[in-house]
Design a protein around this motif. Structure first.
Motif, PDB file in Angstrom:
ATOM      1  N   SER A   1       2.805   0.040  56.756  1.00 53.79           N
ATOM      2  CA  SER A   1       2.122  -0.093  58.095  1.00 53.79           C
ATOM      3  C   SER A   1       0.910  -0.188  58.346  1.00 53.79           C
ATOM      4  CB  SER A   1       3.082   0.960  59.143  1.00 53.79           C
ATOM      5  OG  SER A   1       4.135   0.839  59.277  1.00 53.79           O
ATOM      6  N   VAL A   2       0.437  -1.972  58.960  1.00 58.79           N
ATOM      7  CA  VAL A   2      -0.905  -1.904  59.075  1.00 58.79           C
ATOM      8  C   VAL A   2      -1.212  -0.995  60.886  1.00 58.79           C
ATOM      9  CG1 VAL A   2      -2.728  -3.950  59.628  1.00 58.79           C
ATOM     10  CG2 VAL A   2      -1.059  -3.887  57.676  1.00 58.79           C
ATOM     11  N   LEU A   3      -2.184  -0.424  60.733  1.00 66.53           N
ATOM     12  CA  LEU A   3      -1.932   0.561  62.201  1.00 66.53           C
ATOM     13  C   LEU A   3      -2.752  -0.024  62.581  1.00 66.53           C
ATOM     14  CD1 LEU A   3      -2.402   4.186  60.783  1.00 66.53           C
ATOM     15  CD2 LEU A   3      -0.135   2.799  61.090  1.00 66.53           C
ATOM     16  N   LYS A   4      -1.842  -0.123  64.584  1.00 66.79           N
ATOM     17  CA  LYS A   4      -3.300  -0.539  65.452  1.00 66.79           C
ATOM     18  C   LYS A   4      -3.583   0.696  65.931  1.00 66.79           C
ATOM     19  CE  LYS A   4       0.179  -3.772  66.759  1.00 66.79           C
ATOM     20  NZ  LYS A   4       1.607  -4.182  67.798  1.00 66.79           N
ATOM     21  N   PRO A   5      -4.392   0.311  66.502  1.00 67.52           N
ATOM     22  CA  PRO A   5      -5.503   1.314  67.182  1.00 67.52           C
ATOM     23  C   PRO A   5      -4.785   2.484  68.136  1.00 67.52           C
ATOM     24  CG  PRO A   5      -5.999  -0.604  67.656  1.00 67.52           C
ATOM     25  CD  PRO A   5      -5.016  -0.897  67.478  1.00 67.52           C
ATOM     26  N   LYS A   6      -3.329   2.255  68.808  1.00 67.89           N
ATOM     27  CA  LYS A   6      -2.695   3.200  69.425  1.00 67.89           C
ATOM     28  C   LYS A   6      -2.242   4.440  67.996  1.00 67.89           C
ATOM     29  CE  LYS A   6       2.025   0.685  69.833  1.00 67.89           C
ATOM     30  NZ  LYS A   6       2.844   0.192  71.098  1.00 67.89           N
ATOM     31  N   GLU A   7      -1.536   3.711  66.901  1.00 66.52           N
ATOM     32  CA  GLU A   7      -0.834   4.484  65.550  1.00 66.52           C
ATOM     33  C   GLU A   7      -1.669   4.844  65.553  1.00 66.52           C
ATOM     34  OE1 GLU A   7       2.161   1.865  66.935  1.00 66.52           O
ATOM     35  OE2 GLU A   7       0.587   1.066  65.444  1.00 66.52           O
ATOM     36  N   ILE A   8      -3.760   4.714  64.643  1.00 70.66           N
ATOM     37  CA  ILE A   8      -3.863   5.267  65.126  1.00 70.66           C
ATOM     38  C   ILE A   8      -4.800   6.534  65.647  1.00 70.66           C
ATOM     39  CG2 ILE A   8      -6.757   5.576  63.952  1.00 70.66           C
ATOM     40  CD1 ILE A   8      -7.098   2.518  63.394  1.00 70.66           C
TER      41      ILE A   8
ATOM     42  N   LEU B   1     -13.047   2.182  64.778  1.00 63.46           N
ATOM     43  CA  LEU B   1     -12.163   1.250  65.433  1.00 63.46           C
ATOM     44  C   LEU B   1     -13.375  -0.151  66.238  1.00 63.46           C
ATOM     45  CD1 LEU B   1      -9.601   2.760  68.410  1.00 63.46           C
ATOM     46  CD2 LEU B   1      -9.785   2.026  65.740  1.00 63.46           C
ATOM     47  N   LYS B   2     -15.065   0.197  65.889  1.00 64.98           N
ATOM     48  CA  LYS B   2     -15.779  -0.879  66.982  1.00 64.98           C
ATOM     49  C   LYS B   2     -15.470  -1.528  65.388  1.00 64.98           C
ATOM     50  CE  LYS B   2     -17.783   1.081  70.319  1.00 64.98           C
ATOM     51  NZ  LYS B   2     -19.152   1.798  71.010  1.00 64.98           N
ATOM     52  N   ARG B   3     -15.628  -1.100  63.669  1.00 62.52           N
ATOM     53  CA  ARG B   3     -15.782  -1.769  62.079  1.00 62.52           C
ATOM     54  C   ARG B   3     -14.909  -2.100  61.924  1.00 62.52           C
ATOM     55  NH1 ARG B   3     -19.737   2.369  58.838  1.00 62.52           N
ATOM     56  NH2 ARG B   3     -21.413   3.025  59.971  1.00 62.52           N
TER      57      ARG B   3
ATOM     58  N   GLY C   1       8.533  10.131  56.525  1.00 63.10           N
ATOM     59  CA  GLY C   1       8.492   9.915  57.567  1.00 63.10           C
ATOM     60  C   GLY C   1       8.948   9.390  58.834  1.00 63.10           C
ATOM     61  N   ASP C   2       8.606  10.073  59.784  1.00 65.25           N
ATOM     62  CA  ASP C   2       8.506   8.800  61.372  1.00 65.25           C
ATOM     63  C   ASP C   2       7.398   9.735  61.529  1.00 65.25           C
ATOM     64  OD1 ASP C   2      10.154   8.917  64.534  1.00 65.25           O
ATOM     65  OD2 ASP C   2       8.080   7.933  63.404  1.00 65.25           O
ATOM     66  N   LEU C   3       6.074   9.914  60.654  1.00 59.72           N
ATOM     67  CA  LEU C   3       4.947  10.385  61.424  1.00 59.72           C
ATOM     68  C   LEU C   3       4.406   9.713  61.906  1.00 59.72           C
ATOM     69  CD1 LEU C   3       3.847  12.532  57.946  1.00 59.72           C
ATOM     70  CD2 LEU C   3       4.388  13.259  59.595  1.00 59.72           C
ATOM     71  N   ILE C   4       4.324   8.118  61.273  1.00 63.45           N
ATOM     72  CA  ILE C   4       3.724   7.407  62.607  1.00 63.45           C
ATOM     73  C   ILE C   4       4.684   6.623  62.835  1.00 63.45           C
ATOM     74  CG2 ILE C   4       2.194   5.883  62.285  1.00 63.45           C
ATOM     75  CD1 ILE C   4       0.283   8.009  61.957  1.00 63.45           C
ATOM     76  N   SER C   5       4.883   5.905  64.170  1.00 59.40           N
ATOM     77  CA  SER C   5       4.979   4.241  64.874  1.00 59.40           C
ATOM     78  C   SER C   5       5.007   3.600  63.843  1.00 59.40           C
ATOM     79  CB  SER C   5       5.178   4.258  66.289  1.00 59.40           C
ATOM     80  OG  SER C   5       5.250   3.306  66.613  1.00 59.40           O
ATOM     81  N   THR C   6       6.705   2.841  63.661  1.00 59.54           N
ATOM     82  CA  THR C   6       6.857   2.391  62.347  1.00 59.54           C
ATOM     83  C   THR C   6       6.736   0.647  64.329  1.00 59.54           C
ATOM     84  OG1 THR C   6       9.132   1.699  62.823  1.00 59.54           O
ATOM     85  CG2 THR C   6       8.033   3.409  61.296  1.00 59.54           C
ATOM     86  N   ALA C   7       6.035   0.738  64.688  1.00 56.58           N
ATOM     87  CA  ALA C   7       6.131  -0.510  65.833  1.00 56.58           C
ATOM     88  C   ALA C   7       5.433  -1.478  65.069  1.00 56.58           C
ATOM     89  CB  ALA C   7       5.634   0.264  66.977  1.00 56.58           C
ATOM     90  N   SER C   8       4.254  -1.147  64.408  1.00 58.80           N
ATOM     91  CA  SER C   8       3.298  -1.616  63.441  1.00 58.80           C
ATOM     92  C   SER C   8       3.856  -3.338  62.995  1.00 58.80           C
ATOM     93  CB  SER C   8       1.971  -0.827  63.218  1.00 58.80           C
ATOM     94  OG  SER C   8       2.177  -0.084  62.263  1.00 58.80           O
TER      95      SER C   8
END
Length: 336
Positions: free
Chosen positions: A169-176, A213-215, A225-232
């Protein structure tokens, strides 16, 4: 502030945008042409928690150093030391570092820790003050413009046979943010909560998130597993699911370096021990980095990983042009 030394006098003053050319004039040849400071100097001036200082002798810039407050203001990370060639070996580096330490004591008494990164073999005197808290293997390769497409295809062919049972997954800010909040993921991938990005050593304290995030870093995560949302957004290639601790990589946006016209540097920091994931992450980060680079750019890719992955990453990069910058990245810390 003025300090007496083996030269007539050293004056320490804040660095400004107008000092850029003078600072660059004392930085020639740094890091075999991969110096980050030409690209970051003006960006650093805009960072609210960073302070940048010059050492001047008879009105000329002979030294430079900066520090940035991180970890909710309790840690200062020292970066960017520069000494003019004519002044090296005369004690100026120690004077600049002492000035920064005095400034921290007087202006930022809440700071309890100083942290820095450096390449292997630190001087013995440094080891009496600092302790090594982590280290990573470093590997670098050069992909010239005329070989870039061919070499990317070669790398892709080397990961095609890897098991595709685990998503990337390429993480978006909310996943980060969720990763920062998920203690299980942090503890597995980042022992002690230490996260190093582009030689900047941070903890996963939430106060550091905005700085990261600014970088505009590319965060890629392999999750068991489901540690991070897969919505990204999903990266199409996946990697071997034999390990269960997950894998994280951070890729800097490619930036120009003095090595040669049109050459950009890409740093890929990796966290985890899965060799298959490491190889897939390198290829995906490199593909994203190439897409983000100006057309016709060459890429110098610098990899930072657990030492246990050196052999597999070396096999992945076999046939690419090695580029010498360092073999080991050391993270050092001192309590004040």
């Amino acid at each position: 502030m003025s300090v007496e030394t083996s030269v007539p006098q050293i004056d320490f003053v804040p660095a400004t945008a107008e000092d850029y050319e003078e600072v660059m004039s004392i930085s020639g040849g740094i890091y075999n042409g991969l110096d980050y400071l030409p690209f970051r100097y003006h960006k650093w001036l805009e960072e609210p928690y960073r302070r940048m200082f010059l050492g001047k002798c008879e009105g000329k810039v002979v030294g430079f150093e900066s520090f940035i407050l991180v970890d909710d203001g309790t840690t200062a990370v020292v970066e960017g030391l520069r000494i003019a060639p004519s002044m090296r070996g005369r004690g100026l580096a120690g004077l600049i570092q002492r000035f920064c330490l005095d400034t921290l004591h007087s202006d930022h008494p809440e700071v309890k820790t100083i942290r820095l990164t450096r390449i292997e073999n630190p001087p013995a005197a440094m080891l009496t003050k600092y302790k090594v808290i982590n280290s990573k293997a470093v590997m670098s390769v050069f992909l010239p413009t005329d070989q870039l497409e061919m070499k990317l295809k070669l790398l892709e062919s080397r990961i095609n046979n890897l098991d595709s049972s685990k998503d990337l997954s390429v993480l978006k800010p909310k996943e980060i943010l969720r990763f920062f909040e998920e203690s299980k993921a942090r503890q597995q991938l980042l022992p002690g909560g230490l996260l190093v990005q582009g030689w900047l050593p941070l903890t996963t304290h939430k106060s550091n998130l905005n700085l990261l995030l600014k970088r505009q870093i590319v965060w890629i995560y392999s999750h068991p597993g489901d540690l991070i949302s897969t919505a990204s957004p999903k990266v199409t290639t996946s990697c071997d699911g034999a390990y269960q601790e997950g894998f994280l990589s951070l890729g800097t946006p490619p930036y120009p370096v003095p090595f040669a016209e049109g050459v950009h540097r890409l740093d890929i920091d990796m966290f985890g021990n899965d060799p298959s994931c490491a190889m897939v992450h390198v290829v995906e980060q490199l593909k994203i980095g190439v897409q983000a680079s100006p057309a016709g750019s060459g890429i110098i890719c610098v990899l930072y990983s657990d030492e246990s992955l050196r052999t597999e990453l070396g096999q992945l990069c076999e046939g690419l042009t090695p580029f010498q910058i360092a073999r080991e990245q050391m993270i050092m810390e001192m309590e004040i």
